[in-house]
Design an enzyme around this catalytic site. Structure first.
Site, mmCIF file in Angstrom:
data_model
loop_
_atom_site.group_PDB
_atom_site.id
_atom_site.type_symbol
_atom_site.label_atom_id
_atom_site.label_comp_id
_atom_site.label_asym_id
_atom_site.label_seq_id
_atom_site.Cartn_x
_atom_site.Cartn_y
_atom_site.Cartn_z
ATOM 1 N N GLU A 1 -8.972 -11.029 15.519
ATOM 2 C CA GLU A 1 -8.706 -10.143 14.385
ATOM 3 C C GLU A 1 -10.030 -9.587 13.874
ATOM 4 O O GLU A 1 -11.065 -10.261 13.943
ATOM 5 C CB GLU A 1 -7.976 -10.924 13.287
ATOM 6 C CG GLU A 1 -6.540 -11.225 13.630
ATOM 7 C CD GLU A 1 -5.774 -9.994 14.088
ATOM 8 O OE1 GLU A 1 -5.661 -9.035 13.312
ATOM 9 O OE2 GLU A 1 -5.299 -9.975 15.247
ATOM 10 N N ASN B 1 -5.213 -4.298 19.891
ATOM 11 C CA ASN B 1 -3.884 -4.893 19.964
ATOM 12 C C ASN B 1 -2.869 -4.030 19.224
ATOM 13 O O ASN B 1 -3.061 -3.695 18.059
ATOM 14 C CB ASN B 1 -3.940 -6.292 19.328
ATOM 15 C CG ASN B 1 -2.578 -6.958 19.268
ATOM 16 O OD1 ASN B 1 -1.722 -6.715 20.121
ATOM 17 N ND2 ASN B 1 -2.381 -7.805 18.262
ATOM 18 N N ARG C 1 0.824 -1.219 0.000
ATOM 19 C CA ARG C 1 0.000 0.000 0.000
ATOM 20 C C ARG C 1 0.851 1.259 0.000
ATOM 21 O O ARG C 1 0.339 2.364 -0.097
ATOM 22 C CB ARG C 1 -0.956 -0.030 1.201
ATOM 23 C CG ARG C 1 -2.048 -1.101 1.021
ATOM 24 C CD ARG C 1 -2.831 -1.308 2.284
ATOM 25 N NE ARG C 1 -3.635 -0.146 2.622
ATOM 26 C CZ ARG C 1 -4.042 0.146 3.860
ATOM 27 N NH1 ARG C 1 -3.690 -0.633 4.866
ATOM 28 N NH2 ARG C 1 -4.766 1.206 4.088
ATOM 29 N N TYR D 1 6.834 -4.812 15.948
ATOM 30 C CA TYR D 1 6.624 -4.748 14.503
ATOM 31 C C TYR D 1 7.533 -3.681 13.903
ATOM 32 O O TYR D 1 7.631 -2.574 14.439
ATOM 33 C CB TYR D 1 5.165 -4.375 14.196
ATOM 34 C CG TYR D 1 4.150 -5.462 14.498
ATOM 35 C CD1 TYR D 1 4.550 -6.770 14.747
ATOM 36 C CD2 TYR D 1 2.796 -5.171 14.502
ATOM 37 C CE1 TYR D 1 3.616 -7.760 15.017
ATOM 38 C CE2 TYR D 1 1.851 -6.155 14.769
ATOM 39 C CZ TYR D 1 2.274 -7.443 15.030
ATOM 40 O OH TYR D 1 1.361 -8.412 15.291
ATOM 41 N N ARG E 1 28.190 19.082 5.971
ATOM 42 C CA ARG E 1 28.047 17.670 5.582
ATOM 43 C C ARG E 1 28.811 16.765 6.560
ATOM 44 O O ARG E 1 29.542 17.256 7.413
ATOM 45 C CB ARG E 1 28.543 17.502 4.144
ATOM 46 C CG ARG E 1 27.583 18.159 3.135
ATOM 47 C CD ARG E 1 28.159 18.132 1.742
ATOM 48 N NE ARG E 1 28.543 16.799 1.338
ATOM 49 C CZ ARG E 1 29.434 16.534 0.381
ATOM 50 N NH1 ARG E 1 30.045 17.520 -0.261
ATOM 51 N NH2 ARG E 1 29.722 15.294 0.071
HETATM 52 C C1 UD1 Z 1 -1.538 -6.952 13.319
HETATM 53 C C2 UD1 Z 1 -2.224 -7.758 14.413
HETATM 54 C C3 UD1 Z 1 -3.421 -6.988 14.948
HETATM 55 C C4 UD1 Z 1 -2.985 -5.635 15.457
HETATM 56 C C5 UD1 Z 1 -2.212 -4.872 14.372
HETATM 57 C C6 UD1 Z 1 -1.569 -3.629 14.975
HETATM 58 C C7 UD1 Z 1 -1.911 -10.142 13.856
HETATM 59 C C8 UD1 Z 1 -2.542 -11.346 13.287
HETATM 60 N N1 UD1 Z 1 -2.659 -9.036 13.855
HETATM 61 O O1 UD1 Z 1 -2.416 -6.826 12.231
HETATM 62 O O2 UD1 Z 1 -4.051 -7.705 16.009
HETATM 63 O O3 UD1 Z 1 -4.103 -4.877 15.886
HETATM 64 O O4 UD1 Z 1 -1.152 -5.677 13.836
HETATM 65 O O5 UD1 Z 1 -0.968 -2.857 13.977
HETATM 66 O O6 UD1 Z 1 -0.806 -10.217 14.329
HETATM 67 N N2 UD1 Z 1 4.724 -9.526 9.026
HETATM 68 C C9 UD1 Z 1 5.723 -10.421 8.698
HETATM 69 N N3 UD1 Z 1 5.390 -11.590 8.093
HETATM 70 C C10 UD1 Z 1 4.108 -11.943 7.805
HETATM 71 C C11 UD1 Z 1 3.092 -11.018 8.143
HETATM 72 C C12 UD1 Z 1 3.429 -9.828 8.749
HETATM 73 O O7 UD1 Z 1 6.914 -10.155 8.956
HETATM 74 O O8 UD1 Z 1 3.909 -13.039 7.275
HETATM 75 C C13 UD1 Z 1 5.092 -8.279 9.672
HETATM 76 C C14 UD1 Z 1 4.772 -7.041 8.849
HETATM 77 O O9 UD1 Z 1 5.888 -6.675 8.075
HETATM 78 C C15 UD1 Z 1 4.449 -5.999 9.915
HETATM 79 C C16 UD1 Z 1 3.915 -6.808 11.072
HETATM 80 O O10 UD1 Z 1 4.329 -8.134 10.861
HETATM 81 O O11 UD1 Z 1 5.625 -5.323 10.335
HETATM 82 C C17 UD1 Z 1 2.381 -6.749 11.205
HETATM 83 O O12 UD1 Z 1 1.788 -7.308 10.048
HETATM 84 P P1 UD1 Z 1 0.476 -6.709 9.384
HETATM 85 O O13 UD1 Z 1 0.146 -7.522 8.195
HETATM 86 O O14 UD1 Z 1 0.637 -5.239 9.213
HETATM 87 O O15 UD1 Z 1 -0.597 -7.019 10.537
HETATM 88 P P2 UD1 Z 1 -1.978 -6.279 10.769
HETATM 89 O O16 UD1 Z 1 -2.991 -6.818 9.822
HETATM 90 O O17 UD1 Z 1 -1.779 -4.828 10.807
#
Ligand code: UD1
Ligand code: MG
Length: 447
Positions: A155, A170, A15, A103, A316
Site C-alpha cells: 500500500e 493494484n 469524500r 470493488y 415514461r
Molecule cells: C484499495 C487497495 C489498493 C488499490 C486500490 C484500487 C487494499 C488494502 N488496497 O485501496 O491496493 O490500489 O484499492 O482502487 O485493498 N471496503 C469495505 N470494507 C472496508 C474497507 C473497504 O467494504 O473495511 C470497500 C470499499 O467500500 C471499496 C473497496 O472496499 O469499495 C476499496 O476500499 P478503499 O478504502 O477505497 O481502498 P483503497 O484505499 O482505495
C-alpha cells in the site's frame, strides 16, 4: 470452474459529501455497485455476495431489487478490505471454485479483462491480480514483481521510496480458489500504517507458502474507482463517451453525439436516428430506423421500427410504441400501448391506456387516470378519432371507428362507430363584442 463474486461495498465514501452511501450514487442511471455486479455477471457466477456496511439497508434493498438471489452480508465495522472479504466466508460454505473479488466503487471492468483473469487462473496461477500501468500512480497499491511472479502488494502508505517509484498498480480485482482465499485471510494481520486488515496482504502470505501469484493488466480507464464527486463526474464522462462511440459503431445516427445521454442498458437499433439533446433513462429499447427527435426524455419504454418521437416528448415506464406510431411535441406517455400507425402528436398526457391501430388522438387530449387514490385504465379502439381537448375520465372504453367531438369530457363508454359529444352549445350575440369593448374602455382609469 465455477465462480463466486464477492463485491466489497461497505465503505463510507465520506469524500462524496453526501447522505447517500457511496455505492448508491448513480452512474448512467444505475447505482455504482450495480456496474460491478453487471461486469461480474459475464462470468455467470454461481453465487454473488455483496458486503455492505455504510447505508447497508439502502444498498441491500437496491441490490435485492436488481437480483433477489444476491447474498447480502454486513460488515458492521470497516476494518479494511481483507476484513470485508472475510465476511463472505459463511455465505460461501459449500461452494467450491474460484472467488473473484470486485470493488463496488469500480464500475468499468470489462468482460474481456475478466476472461483474461480466468484464463490466467487456468494456466498455472494460484492467485491472479488485475493491475494497470498508472500514468500517475498516486496512492494506489503497488505491485512488486520478481520476473513474472507477483511477490507482494504494498500500500502507498506503507511503501518505501523505491517501491513508490513502481508504476504498476493494484486495481483491487483478485481471483483465487475460494477456500484458499479464506485460508490466506486468516493469516493477515493489521500491523500497517492504516491499522487495517488489507486484502492485498494475502499475496505475501501466498508467496511464503510457495504459491504462484501473477498479474493480468488492463487499461487504466477500466480501473477507475470513484471516491469523490469529481471522480463520479469523470466516470460519467467516460461512460457516455464509450456509449456514444459504441452506438455510432452499431449504425445509430447521432448528429450531435456529445449531447445525447445514455443509460447503462440503452439499446438502439441500426439506423435509429437520435437527434440532439435526447436523454435515455434506464430500460429503453429503440428499434431499427425509429427516430427520436430533439429534447426528448425516454425511460423504461420500447419504440418500434419506423416510429417517431418528439421533439420535446416524454416517454415514461411502460410506454410501448408499435411500428410507425407517432408521439409528438409536449406529449407525455406512461404505461400505455400505442398501436401501429396511431398518433398522439401534440400537447397530451396519455397514461394507463391502450390506443388501437391508426387511431388519432387530437391536441390537448388527456386521460384523467388518477382519482387521488387509484389509477384507472382507458381503452381506445382502432381507427378512432379523438377530437382535440378531449378529457377521458377513466376507467372508460371507446370502441373501434368511434369519434369524440372537440372538448368533450368522456365519462362513459362509447360504442364502435359512435360519436360522443359533450359540450355546451355555442351562441352568437351580434354586436356584443363591440359594446363590451366600449364599456370597458370608458371604465378604464387613466394611468
Ligand atoms: C484499495 C487497495 C489498493 C488499490 C486500490 C484500487 C487494499 C488494502 N488496497 O485501496 O491496493 O490500489 O484499492 O482502487 O485493498 N471496503 C469495505 N470494507 C472496508 C474497507 C473497504 O467494504 O473495511 C470497500 C470499499 O467500500 C471499496 C473497496 O472496499 O469499495 C476499496 O476500499 P478503499 O478504502 O477505497 O481502498 P483503497 O484505499 O482505495
Ligand atoms: Mg478506493
Amino acid at each position: 470452474m465455477s465462480t463466486a463474486l464477492i463485491i466489497l461495498a461497505a465503505g463510507q465514501g465520506n469524500r462524496m459529501n453526501s447522505d447517500l452511501p457511496k455505492v448508491m450514487h448513480e452512474l448512467a442511471g444505475a447505482p455504482l455497485f450495480a456496474h460491478a455486479l453487471h461486469s461480474g455477471a459475464a462470468l455467470l457466477p454461481e453465487r454473488v455476495v455483496l458486503i455492505t456496511g455504510h447505508g447497508a439497508e439502502t444498498v441491500e434493498k437496491a441490490a435485492l431489487a436488481l437480483d433477489p438471489e444476491i447474498i447480502v452480508v454486513r460488515q458492521d465495522e470497516q476494518l479494511g478490505t481483507g476484513h470485508a472479504t472475510l465476511q463472505a466466508h459463511p455465505a460461501l460454505q459449500g461452494f467450491s471454485g474460484d472467488a473473484l473479488v470486485l470493488y463496488g466503487d469500480t464500475p468499468f471492468i470489462s468482460d474481456e479483462t475478466l476472461s483474461k483473469i480466468k484464463q490466467a487462473r487456468h494456466t498455472g496461477s494460484d492467485l491472479v491480480v488485475l493491475g494497470f500501468e498508472a500514468a500517475d500512480p498516486g496512492r494506489y497499491g503497488r505491485l512488486i514483481l520478481q520476473g513474472d511472479t507477483l511477490e507482494k502488494i504494498v500500500e502507498y502508505k506503507d511503501a518505501s521510496a523505491k517501491e513508490r517509484e513502481v508504476t504498476l498498480c493494484n486495481s483491487g480485482v483478485m481471483c483465487l480458489n475460494s477456500d484458499l482465499l479464506f485460508d490466506l485471510l486468516q493469516a493477515v494481520g493489521n500491523d500497517n500504517a492504516s491499522g487495517e486488515y488489507y486484502l492485498t496482504d494475502i499475496i505475501a502470505v501466498a508467496r511464503s507458502r510457495a504459491l504462484k501469484a501473477s498479474v493480468v493488466t488492463c487499461k487504466q480507464a477500466e480501473t477507475l474507482g470513484v471516491n469523490t464527486r469529481q471522480e463520479l463526474a469523470a466516470a460519467e464522462v467516460q461512460f457516455q463517451a464509450h456509449a456514444r462511440a459504441e452506438a455510432l459503431e452499431n449504425g445509430v445516427a447521432l448528429a450531435a453525439p456529445e449531447t445525447v445521454i445514455f443509460a447503462y442498458d440503452t439499446t438502439l437499433g441500426r439506423d435509429a436516428v437520435i437527434e440532439p439533446y435526447v436523454v435515455f433513462g434506464p430500460g429503453v429499447t429503440v428499434e431499427n430506423g425509429a427516430r427520436i427527435r430533439a429534447f426528448s426524455h425516454l425511460e423504461g419504454c420500447h419504440v418500434s421500427r419506423g416510429a417517431i418521437v418528439g421533439p420535446y416528448a416524454r416517454l415514461r415506464p411502460g410506454a410501448e410504441l408499435a411500428e410507425s406510431a407517432r408521439v409528438g411535441n409536449f406529449v407525455e406517455i406512461k404505461n400505455t400501448q400505442i398501436s401501429a400507425g396511431a398518433k398522439v402528436n401534440h400537447l397530451s398526457y396519455i397514461g394507463d391506456a391502450f390506443i388501437g391501430e391508426a387511431t388519432n388522438i387530437g391536441a390537448g387530449t388527456i386521460t384523467c387516470n388518477y382519482d387521488g387514490f387509484s389509477k384507472h385504465h382507458t381503452h381506445i379502439g382502432a381507427h378512432s378519432f379523438i377530437g382535440s381537448n378531449t378529457m377521458l375520465v377513466a376507467p372508460v372504453s371507446i370502441g373501434d371507428g368511434a369519434m369524440s367531438a372537440t372538448s368533450t369530457t368522456i365519462t362513459g363508454d362509447v360504442p364502435n362507430a359512435a360519436l360522443a359529444i359533450g359540450r355546451t352549445k355555442m351562441q352568437i350575440k351580434p354586436g356584443l363584442a363591440q359594446k363590451l369593448f366600449e364599456k370597458f374602455k370608458a371604465a378604464k382609469k387613466p394611468d
